[in-house]
Motif scaffolding. Structure first.
Motif, PDB file in Angstrom:
ATOM      1  N   ILE A  30      47.622  53.263 -33.858  1.00  0.00           N
ATOM      2  CA  ILE A  30      46.798  52.833 -35.241  1.00  0.00           C
ATOM      3  C   ILE A  30      45.275  53.437 -35.243  1.00  0.00           C
ATOM      4  O   ILE A  30      44.903  53.751 -34.061  1.00  0.00           O
ATOM      5  CB  ILE A  30      46.588  51.202 -34.954  1.00  0.00           C
ATOM      6  N   VAL A  45      49.347  51.536 -30.168  1.00  0.00           N
ATOM      7  CA  VAL A  45      49.666  49.914 -30.459  1.00  0.00           C
ATOM      8  C   VAL A  45      50.427  49.487 -29.037  1.00  0.00           C
ATOM      9  O   VAL A  45      51.403  49.886 -28.939  1.00  0.00           O
ATOM     10  CB  VAL A  45      50.624  49.725 -31.563  1.00  0.00           C
ATOM     11  N   VAL A  92      53.515  46.291 -27.383  1.00  0.00           N
ATOM     12  CA  VAL A  92      54.551  45.570 -28.262  1.00  0.00           C
ATOM     13  C   VAL A  92      55.993  46.192 -28.156  1.00  0.00           C
ATOM     14  O   VAL A  92      56.276  46.950 -27.532  1.00  0.00           O
ATOM     15  CB  VAL A  92      54.153  45.975 -29.920  1.00  0.00           C
ATOM     16  N   GLY A 140      50.684  53.529 -26.502  1.00  0.00           N
ATOM     17  CA  GLY A 140      51.901  53.398 -27.735  1.00  0.00           C
ATOM     18  C   GLY A 140      52.939  54.044 -27.438  1.00  0.00           C
ATOM     19  O   GLY A 140      53.660  54.192 -28.352  1.00  0.00           O
ATOM     20  N   LEU A 162      59.123  46.867 -35.128  1.00  0.00           N
ATOM     21  CA  LEU A 162      58.111  46.156 -34.179  1.00  0.00           C
ATOM     22  C   LEU A 162      58.245  44.622 -33.940  1.00  0.00           C
ATOM     23  O   LEU A 162      58.355  43.932 -35.057  1.00  0.00           O
ATOM     24  CB  LEU A 162      56.749  46.379 -34.522  1.00  0.00           C
ATOM     25  N   PHE A 179      56.476  41.448 -32.446  1.00  0.00           N
ATOM     26  CA  PHE A 179      55.391  41.344 -32.039  1.00  0.00           C
ATOM     27  C   PHE A 179      55.394  40.123 -30.927  1.00  0.00           C
ATOM     28  O   PHE A 179      54.722  39.092 -31.135  1.00  0.00           O
ATOM     29  CB  PHE A 179      54.175  40.706 -33.195  1.00  0.00           C
ATOM     30  N   ASN A 229      54.299  40.419 -27.159  1.00  0.00           N
ATOM     31  CA  ASN A 229      53.698  41.236 -26.395  1.00  0.00           C
ATOM     32  C   ASN A 229      53.875  41.218 -24.966  1.00  0.00           C
ATOM     33  O   ASN A 229      54.175  40.001 -24.533  1.00  0.00           O
ATOM     34  CB  ASN A 229      52.382  41.197 -26.654  1.00  0.00           C
ATOM     35  N   ARG A 277      48.997  42.875 -38.293  1.00  0.00           N
ATOM     36  CA  ARG A 277      49.708  42.245 -37.136  1.00  0.00           C
ATOM     37  C   ARG A 277      49.258  43.358 -35.770  1.00  0.00           C
ATOM     38  O   ARG A 277      48.855  42.858 -34.661  1.00  0.00           O
ATOM     39  CB  ARG A 277      51.217  42.324 -37.242  1.00  0.00           C
ATOM     40  N   CYS A 278      49.165  44.688 -36.155  1.00  0.00           N
ATOM     41  CA  CYS A 278      48.868  45.670 -34.975  1.00  0.00           C
ATOM     42  C   CYS A 278      47.513  45.301 -34.575  1.00  0.00           C
ATOM     43  O   CYS A 278      47.100  45.664 -33.449  1.00  0.00           O
ATOM     44  CB  CYS A 278      49.104  46.961 -35.579  1.00  0.00           C
ATOM     45  N   ASN A 320      47.389  42.219 -32.508  1.00  0.00           N
ATOM     46  CA  ASN A 320      48.000  42.727 -31.191  1.00  0.00           C
ATOM     47  C   ASN A 320      47.197  43.540 -30.163  1.00  0.00           C
ATOM     48  O   ASN A 320      47.048  43.039 -29.040  1.00  0.00           O
ATOM     49  CB  ASN A 320      49.356  43.623 -31.552  1.00  0.00           C
ATOM     50  N   ASN A 321      46.712  44.562 -30.712  1.00  0.00           N
ATOM     51  CA  ASN A 321      45.566  45.240 -30.010  1.00  0.00           C
ATOM     52  C   ASN A 321      44.486  44.691 -29.401  1.00  0.00           C
ATOM     53  O   ASN A 321      44.032  44.848 -28.321  1.00  0.00           O
ATOM     54  CB  ASN A 321      45.285  46.622 -30.654  1.00  0.00           C
TER      55      ASN A 321
END
Length: 524
Positions: A202, A215, A218, A237, A253, A255, A257, A300-301, A304-305
């Motif tokens: 990303i 990312v 995930v 990633g 993906l 989500f 984690n 979402r990414c 997540n990060n």
């Protein structure tokens, strides 16, 4: 579910932190995945499952007519579907290690998407969940149906190295005899099954020189019919599956984690959202996501990060603060701009005469969904604005992990009742039961949000939250004068329920800083 969603969104606005700032930036166009849809999946025709035990037996006989009678093919897996009545039944299946998808695995997909709801299931109920389990799986008290008995060679007990059978070829033959040959890539003489691998990245335009970053943590999931595998991305990633495939795969993906948090939801009641990455070759998918990508996937990414970075930084040699509780649920809401840390999944209770009168049925709806953190992303146009909000709410989650549910019940009750009394003023006017809890909690969260933002993006220490009646700049001032984040957090236990409590505790804990502490608390 969508009817419930509208009502729960209305209620969650009352418990949200109001944020002040927005940012903008330039975009970078990456082609892969740009046309993917992230709404509801549209199914086509039902397909014949090549992994059905009887189909694999036919394929074996087709290729090895003289050996077929001497080589046993017995069911290795069951293709099933479950219909959980509620979240507790869904969680029961998760606890038993069942990985589920909300759409059937043996249908053509006309339009890719992130979620599916069976038209025969009422809209407000959880839809059928499809899974592959062992043949001796002990089914819990949840409604289920067995769709197919299946044979997946890699899952067969013992080794087949000495049976003289090329099981890769048998699998391909099963695709051919069931009419699924177009799902097989063209083979070369040296081609064989491969383990899917790749990198998901990303772009944060304002960090890392605008270069893609991983990312992180995930889950990447892939399947062809009932043959599944998944792997977590590392911090950069990269991912690699453990199984080998020769057919075209659908990639997603998930989500949930590896750090212990999940991000929802897809207009369906499941803890972890799913974003499709589309169909591709068996060797894997590489994808770079930007703010010009589909927005749900991008947001979402980013969340997540942001959460992955936050969890990683809680260690003693960095921020030195409590990690948020395990199994943390973050819900992203696209239609509201405010965020909250209600911590319902971890025991916070919404109660009180005013709350019951004002929220009515919303209370039971919110508790039905049980989010811990909600991130409102309406109007959030780039990475750093979502990063900032997510860090703020995770700072609350760390505070919660130290002070507990009783403290948090008082805190959240104050936020909602102040909102009601003042006609929409998020933090009230600083008076009433729980005002001190709010003061301490918001001072901490705005300070830590500002600190993490500065350390990621550089520049001056941001002034997030300084326009409100509490004063997060007190903690910023102390930080700049040698009182560390970890030292301040060590003081914020459940006895610290006002600014005066905080001052007294700091004076006691840091006697060598008494003059600085006295100065800054007197200033604000």
């Amino acid at each position: 579910m969508r009817g419930r969603l509208i009502m729960v969104l209305t209620a969650l606005v009352l418990m949200s932190c109001s944020k002040e700032d927005a940012y903008s930036g330039r975009g970078i166009d990456y082609a892969y995945g740009k046309e993917l849809k992230h709404e509801m999946i549209v199914l086509g025709d039902r397909l014949e499952n090549p992994y059905k035990t009887e189909n694999m037996a036919k394929a074996l006989k087709s290729l090895y007519p003289t050996k077929a009678d001497r080589v046993e093919i017995s069911t290795t897996n069951l293709y099933v579907r479950f219909l959980p009545a509620d979240d507790s039944e869904y969680e029961l299946l998760i606890a038993k290690g069942v990985q589920m998808l909300d759409h059937p695995l043996d249908y053509d997909i006309l339009v890719e998407g992130d979620w599916y709801h069976d038209p025969d299931v009422p809209e407000d109920d959880m839809t059928w969940q499809y899974a592959v389990v062992d043949p001796d799986f002990e089914f819990p008290d949840v409604r289920y149906e067995i769709i197919d008995e299946c044979y997946i060679a890699e899952n067969a007990a013992g080794t087949r190295a000495d049976d003289g059978i090329d099981w890769d070829a048998v699998e391909r033959e099963a695709y051919i005899i069931t009419g699924n040959e177009e799902r097989l890539p063209v083979l070369t003489k040296s081609s064989a099954k491969v383990k899917p691998s790749g990198r998901i990245t990303i772009v944060d335009e304002h960090a890392n020189g605008g270069k893609p970053i991983g990312v992180a943590g995930v889950r990447v999931s892939c399947n062809s019919f009932v043959k599944f595998d998944n792997a977590y991305t590392d911090r950069d990633g990269y991912y690699e599956m453990s199984k080998s495939f020769s057919s075209k795969l659908r990639y997603r993906l998930v989500f949930k984690n590896e750090k212990g948090f999940s991000i929802g939801f897809n207009l369906v009641l499941v803890p972890a959202s799913v974003s499709t990455l589309g169909k591709s070759a068996p060797d894997g998918v590489n994808m770079t996501i930007t703010k010009d990508s589909e927005q749900k996937l991008f947001r979402r990414c980013v969340v997540n990060n942001s959460a992955y970075e936050y969890f990683t930084r809680c260690v003693d040699d960095d921020l030195g603060i409590n990690v948020p509780p395990s199994d943390l649920r973050l819900w992203i809401f696209n239609n509201i701009a405010s965020s909250s840390a209600v911590m319902l999944h971890h025991g916070t209770v919404l109660e009180g005469e005013m709350l019951n009168k004002y929220l009515g049925e919303y209370i039971s709806l919110i508790q039905y969904f049980l989010p811990d953190i909600t991130v409102g992303v309406k109007g959030a146009s780039d990475y750093r604005s979502i990063y900032s909000d997510t860090c703020h709410e995770l700072a609350h989650a760390s505070h919660f992990s130290k002070v507990g549910t009783s403290y948090w019940n008082t805190y959240i009750r104050y936020i909602i009742e102040s909102y009601i009394k003042t006609g929409g003023k998020t933090y009230g006017d600083g008076t009433g039961v729980g005002a001190g809890h709010c003061e301490v909690g918001e001072m901490w969260a705005y300070y830590l949000e500002s600190k993490m933002y500065k350390e990621r993006y550089g520049g001056r220490f941001p002034s997030f939250g300084t326009s409100y009646w509490f004063a997060p700049q007190i903690l910023r001032y102390l930080d700049e004068r040698g009182v560390s984040c970890s030292e301040m957090f060590s003081v914020l236990d459940a006895t610290i329920a006002s600014r005066s409590d905080m001052k007294a505790a700091f004076m006691l804990a840091f006697p060598d800083k008494r003059a600085i502490i006295e100065q800054v608390f007197n200033r604000y």
